[in-house]
Motif scaffolding. Structure first.
Motif, PDB file in Angstrom:
ATOM      1  N   SER A   1     -24.549   4.781  66.908  1.00 54.27           N
ATOM      2  CA  SER A   1     -25.290   5.662  66.003  1.00 54.27           C
ATOM      3  C   SER A   1     -25.311   5.117  64.585  1.00 54.27           C
ATOM      4  CB  SER A   1     -24.673   7.068  66.032  1.00 54.27           C
ATOM      5  OG  SER A   1     -24.764   7.629  67.327  1.00 54.27           O
TER       6      SER A   1
ATOM      7  N   ASP B   1     -27.801   2.119  64.532  1.00 49.76           N
ATOM      8  CA  ASP B   1     -29.207   2.503  64.643  1.00 49.76           C
ATOM      9  C   ASP B   1     -29.690   3.275  63.422  1.00 49.76           C
ATOM     10  OD1 ASP B   1     -29.363   1.264  67.046  1.00 49.76           O
ATOM     11  OD2 ASP B   1     -29.516   3.081  68.263  1.00 49.76           O
TER      12      ASP B   1
ATOM     13  N   PHE C   1     -26.227  10.680  78.628  1.00 52.88           N
ATOM     14  CA  PHE C   1     -27.428   9.920  78.282  1.00 52.88           C
ATOM     15  C   PHE C   1     -28.548  10.069  79.309  1.00 52.88           C
ATOM     16  CE2 PHE C   1     -24.838   7.290  75.270  1.00 52.88           C
ATOM     17  CZ  PHE C   1     -25.670   7.435  74.174  1.00 52.88           C
TER      18      PHE C   1
ATOM     19  N   HIS D   1     -33.617   2.647  71.034  1.00 47.15           N
ATOM     20  CA  HIS D   1     -32.943   2.572  69.732  1.00 47.15           C
ATOM     21  C   HIS D   1     -33.801   3.170  68.618  1.00 47.15           C
ATOM     22  CE1 HIS D   1     -29.351   0.463  70.936  1.00 47.15           C
ATOM     23  NE2 HIS D   1     -30.046  -0.480  71.547  1.00 47.15           N
TER      24      HIS D   1
ATOM     25  N   TRP E   1     -33.546   6.968  69.086  1.00 47.08           N
ATOM     26  CA  TRP E   1     -32.220   7.435  68.671  1.00 47.08           C
ATOM     27  C   TRP E   1     -32.115   7.439  67.148  1.00 47.08           C
ATOM     28  CZ3 TRP E   1     -28.982  10.054  71.466  1.00 47.08           C
ATOM     29  CH2 TRP E   1     -27.652  10.193  71.062  1.00 47.08           C
TER      30      TRP E   1
END
Length: 413
Positions: free
Chosen positions: A130, A133, A167, A188, A191
């Motif tokens: 996290s 990204d 997920f 990505h 996210w």
């Protein structure tokens, strides 16, 4: 439609968000533009209908405020956005677990304690993923090696158990496939956008988004209930034989009409999704949160009227539940039984309001997935939409913007 004798600079066929974005940029550049839409309203797949006083989107959709094209083109306050809880509920065989962003909901931090939703290894991997990204320049994400999302999650250090528990069920509703076969680059980017923005719904339906885009066009540019039968060397022809001359034509329709108007157009396969809309006398949840489960009986479910009260009349609750594929015999009964279990309530008093099956809901985005493709199909011919970019509002808007740039370049503007 009367015959249009004056040649317009650009004819845009289709008033979905890609076509509207393209038209807006061309008008801003000073070109004359006509947008022809076959249906009675703008929006394409991003439309809302009224059914017995309820707002019904054409398939369950959410609106992400972090998309760059969204921020560039829309005044978000005017959409009266209602946010989802920044997290998701996961129904398991041993109960319901909550996965929430602790930076936005600190009280949800205990749900992330090791041993509840995930172990220390998965929590560490989640923090690293996290942070990267969200904070890394977007060009790093775009240039990364492209592989399946499942492979990328394994390489990031997630256990198979956590992937299957969180997920896969969560991303199945995002990608409309339950094997995590979608491009990792696209994962990505999605996210990243979720961490940076909010998932919302306009209070009166997702159709408010394309209506806001259309409102920014000069009056008379969009013509509704005006289908196009075929393209010609000089523009297009309607089923009634009326000619619409134009120097350039942009096809901004769904994949079926696009293939008919532009034979030989390279199109990806598309995902099919069905959404069941049930009416309950009261909310079975009481919060604006998405609910998923690992058992694959549905993609996701939520009480839409908990998110945006304008979706249901006072004294009723609207529950939207999506599944992969078509509405087959007996499927609604199976879904209803699953909903009774995950919401922990009887569903005998619920009524099925309507069913929406979207044949071309999202393009298949297997790796390697180009994040953008040229819209130029031939001399004076262009095609834009999520099939030329990524399956998202961002992808559709960006494709429309690219079409406008390529048209302007070819017309010497």
């Amino acid at each position: 439609m009367p015959t249009i004798r004056d040649t317009t600079d650009v004819l845009v066929i289709g008033a979905g968000v890609a076509g509207l974005a393209c038209a807006r940029d061309l008008c801003t550049a000073g070109l004359t533009v006509r947008v022809l839409e076959a249906s009675d309203e703008v929006g394409g797949r991003m439309r809302s209908d009224r059914v017995d006083g309820f707002v019904i989107d054409r398939g369950f959709q959410v609106f992400n405020t972090a998309y760059p094209q969204v921020r560039r083109r829309l005044a978000l306050r005017e959409l009266r956005l209602r946010p989802f809880t920044p997290g998701v509920l996961i129904h398991t065989g041993s109960g319901t677990l909550r996965f929430a962003d602790p930076s936005r909901r600190p009280r949800a931090l205990p749900d992330l304690l090791p041993g509840r939703l995930a172990g220390p290894r998965d929590l560490l991997a989640l923090g690293v993923l996290s942070a990267r990204d969200m904070l890394a320049p977007v060009r790093f994400v775009k240039r990364a090696e492209d592989r399946t999302t499942r492979t990328a999650l394994a390489a990031a250090g997630f256990s198979d158990d956590f992937v299957e528990r969180f997920f896969r069920p969560f991303l199945s509703g995002v990608f409309l496939e339950d094997g995590l076969e979608t491009s990792s680059r696209f994962f990505h980017l999605v996210w990243r956008s979720m961490l940076r923005g909010s998932l919302c719904l306009p209070d009166t339906g997702i159709g408010e988004v394309p209506r806001a885009l259309a409102a920014g066009l000069p009056r008379g540019v969009v013509r509704l209930e005006t289908p196009v039968e075929r393209l010609t060397d000089d523009g297009a022809v309607t089923p009634g034989g009326d000619e619409v001359p134009a120097r350039a034509v942009v096809v901004a329709t769904g994949p079926g009409p696009a293939a008919a108007l532009l034979p030989g157009l390279d199109l990806p396969a598309y995902r099919v999704v069905t959404t069941y809309y049930h009416v309950a006398p009261r909310s079975p949840l009481g919060e604006p949160t998405l609910l998923v489960e690992p058992r694959r009986r549905f993609l996701n479910t939520c009480v839409v009227s908990d998110v945006a009260p304008g979706y249901a009349p006072r004294g009723s609750a609207l529950v939207a539940t999506s599944v992969l594929g078509e509405d087959t015999e007996g499927r609604e009964a199976t879904v209803r039984a699953a909903l009774g279990e995950v919401y922990g309530t009887g569903t005998g008093g619920w009524s099925l309001l309507t069913v929406r099956t979207i044949q071309a809901a999202l393009p298949v985005m297997a790796p390697p997935q180009p994040l953008s493709r040229t819209t130029r199909i031939g001399p004076g011919r262009y095609a834009c939409g999520d099939h030329r970019a990524t399956g998202s509002v961002q992808g559709a808007l960006a494709s429309g913007a690219r079409a406008a740039r390529e048209v302007l370049r070819d017309l010497g503007r």
